[in-house]
Design a protein around this motif. Structure first.
Motif, mmCIF file in Angstrom:
data_model
loop_
_atom_site.group_PDB
_atom_site.id
_atom_site.type_symbol
_atom_site.label_atom_id
_atom_site.label_comp_id
_atom_site.label_asym_id
_atom_site.label_seq_id
_atom_site.Cartn_x
_atom_site.Cartn_y
_atom_site.Cartn_z
ATOM 1 N N GLU A 398 1.026 -0.715 0.106
ATOM 2 C CA GLU A 398 0.009 0.052 0.290
ATOM 3 C C GLU A 398 0.838 1.185 0.234
ATOM 4 O O GLU A 398 0.689 2.262 0.306
ATOM 5 N N GLU A 401 0.049 4.295 -2.267
ATOM 6 C CA GLU A 401 -1.092 4.473 -2.171
ATOM 7 C C GLU A 401 -1.044 5.923 -1.422
ATOM 8 O O GLU A 401 -2.289 6.908 -0.948
ATOM 9 N N ASN A 406 -0.853 9.137 -5.807
ATOM 10 C CA ASN A 406 -1.989 9.159 -4.789
ATOM 11 C C ASN A 406 -2.405 10.081 -4.354
ATOM 12 O O ASN A 406 -3.081 10.088 -3.610
ATOM 13 N N SER A 410 -6.102 11.720 -3.380
ATOM 14 C CA SER A 410 -6.395 11.940 -2.429
ATOM 15 C C SER A 410 -7.294 12.651 -1.558
ATOM 16 O O SER A 410 -8.359 13.434 -1.216
#
Length: 435
Positions: A398, A401, A406, A410
């Protein structure tokens, strides 16, 4: 007084070979009020040499012709190991905090575990001015006037052992810190002699009080009073009140059904476990090291703490609108917004700007602060008025992320949802600068 002398190509010097030294600076007349104890200033002046005939030595002295407050520390003072990570702030306003938190690996704790907690503790480590002016969002009229705006954190978790390891490692990044041992909490009075306690002996530092469930009843009462009034009281009859100038960290075991009622600024409940197999493997490793040396990150945080900040209007508008909207949405739900939510979010935003070496607190700092605060609220209340989910750990696979580009996508999505949330519940909401 800390003097910053700007020399030709000083920013390009290697911090390893740069040696700091003291020098005398003569300040006269109208420049004297600009000098404050512990302040950081830049000077333009005349250099001359004074000869000491007694020992035949020369001494360099500056006479200041102009003197201004230095907003930012010089880049050459940033430790070399932090510079590559620091450069991320030029492309993204949000990635730096997450990268610094990920690089800290407490002994016996997996690399990405307790990621949200480490971000909160990093922001708690950034010290702020000793007192806030009345017009500042960090001014609290109900507390001691000379308190240091501090971020007090309580963590509720099933694994308090790992939480204590994280706090022990992160507290070493403070300029001064201490864990609860033989110290009394606030201090004692023996006749005319005052003995400082844990909360009164750590100016601009961190006090780790440990497991609050194991504290004595009288210590809990003192801690509650200190958290509420931001002041520590010594003695029972002849009381002495001292402004609270340290951040307080504590933890509590989740199986205990009695949730701490103490007025903490942030309560983070951690229920989701990290990958068990990875945890076992990491704990068994003998030579586990952080990606950043502790001494370098400590130096970086010390530099960031010296930056004076000013809130932009968009930042304060966004925070106040969120708090107003959240209060109305949460009212009567049993998940009310804490009383000092606005103060805490402003403090998170200010420290987020400082850790990015900015003296202006922008809307992007407000977004980062609100998201982190909303995650902590969701962890303990299981309710979010912006449909936000909690992400406590960074599990294997992860990393992109939470650490890559990213993060920006987000955060931009959360920014959009936040503006829509405020527009829906606050009539006439707008982030346009009226100035």
């Amino acid at each position: 007084m800390i003097i910053t002398v700007h020399l030709l190509q000083a920013e390009e010097r290697d911090a390893v070979h740069f040696v700091e030294s003291t020098m005398d600076v003569i300040v006269r007349d109208e420049l004297i009020p600009k000098v404050t104890l512990g302040g950081r200033v830049s000077i333009v002046g005349v250099k001359f040499t004074k000869l000491n005939y007694s020992n035949n030595t020369k001494k360099t002295i500056f006479e200041a012709l102009n003197l201004e407050h230095a907003d930012l520390p010089l880049p050459h003072l940033i430790p070399r190991s932090v510079r590559d990570i620091y450069s991320v702030r030029e492309q993204s306003p949000w990635q730096l905090l997450s990268l610094l938190a990920f690089c800290m690996t407490p002994e016996g704790v997996p690399q990405g575990a307790f990621h949200t907690l480490k971000q909160v503790l990093l922001l708690s480590l950034i010290s702020t001015p000793p007192s806030a002016p009345r017009e500042s969002p960090l001014f609290l009229p109900t507390v001691h006037p000379h308190h240091r705006p501090a971020l007090n954190v309580l963590v509720r978790s099933r694994d308090t052992l790992l939480v204590s390891r994280v706090m022990a490692t992160m507290s070493r990044l403070a300029q001064i810190s201490e864990r609860r041992g033989m110290y009394s909490l606030c201090g004692t009075r023996d006749g005319n002699v005052l003995h400082a306690g844990l909360l009164t002996s750590l100016p601009d530092g961190v006090a780790v009080v440990g497991d609050v469930d194991l504290m004595k009843k009288e210590d809990k009462a003192l801690l509650s009073s200190s958290l509420q009034s931001r002041a520590a009281v010594i003695g029972k009859k002849n009381t002495e009140v001292f402004p609270l100038r340290c951040s307080i960290w504590g933890y509590q075991s989740i199986p205990n059904k009695v949730v701490s009622a103490l007025p903490w600024d942030i309560i983070l409940k951690i229920t989701r476990d990290y990958d068990d197999d990875t945890t076992t493997n990491v704990i068994l490793e003998e030579e586990q090291q952080s990606l950043l040396p502790e001494c370098d990150l400590k130096s970086y945080l010390a530099l960031a703490s010296t930056i004076p900040v000013k809130f932009e209007s968009e930042c304060t508008t966004l925070i106040s609108s969120y708090c107003q909207a959240a209060k109305s949405v949460r009212y009567g739900s049993g998940c009310e917004l804490p009383v000092h939510a606005s103060y805490t979010i402003h403090l998170l935003a200010a420290n987020h700007a400082k850790i990015n070496f900015r003296h202006l607190v922008l809307d992007v700092d407000a977004v980062a602060a609100i998201k982190l605060y909303e995650e902590c609220l969701y962890s303990s209340q299981q309710y979010s008025c912006i449909d936000l989910k909690q992400s406590t750990h960074i599990n294997p696979g992860e990393e992109d992320e939470f650490l890559g580009d990213n993060v920006d996508s987000s955060m931009e999505k959360f920014y959009s949802n936040l503006v829509q949330f405020c527009s829906t519940h606050i009539p006439g909401f707008s982030l346009d600068n009226e100035d």
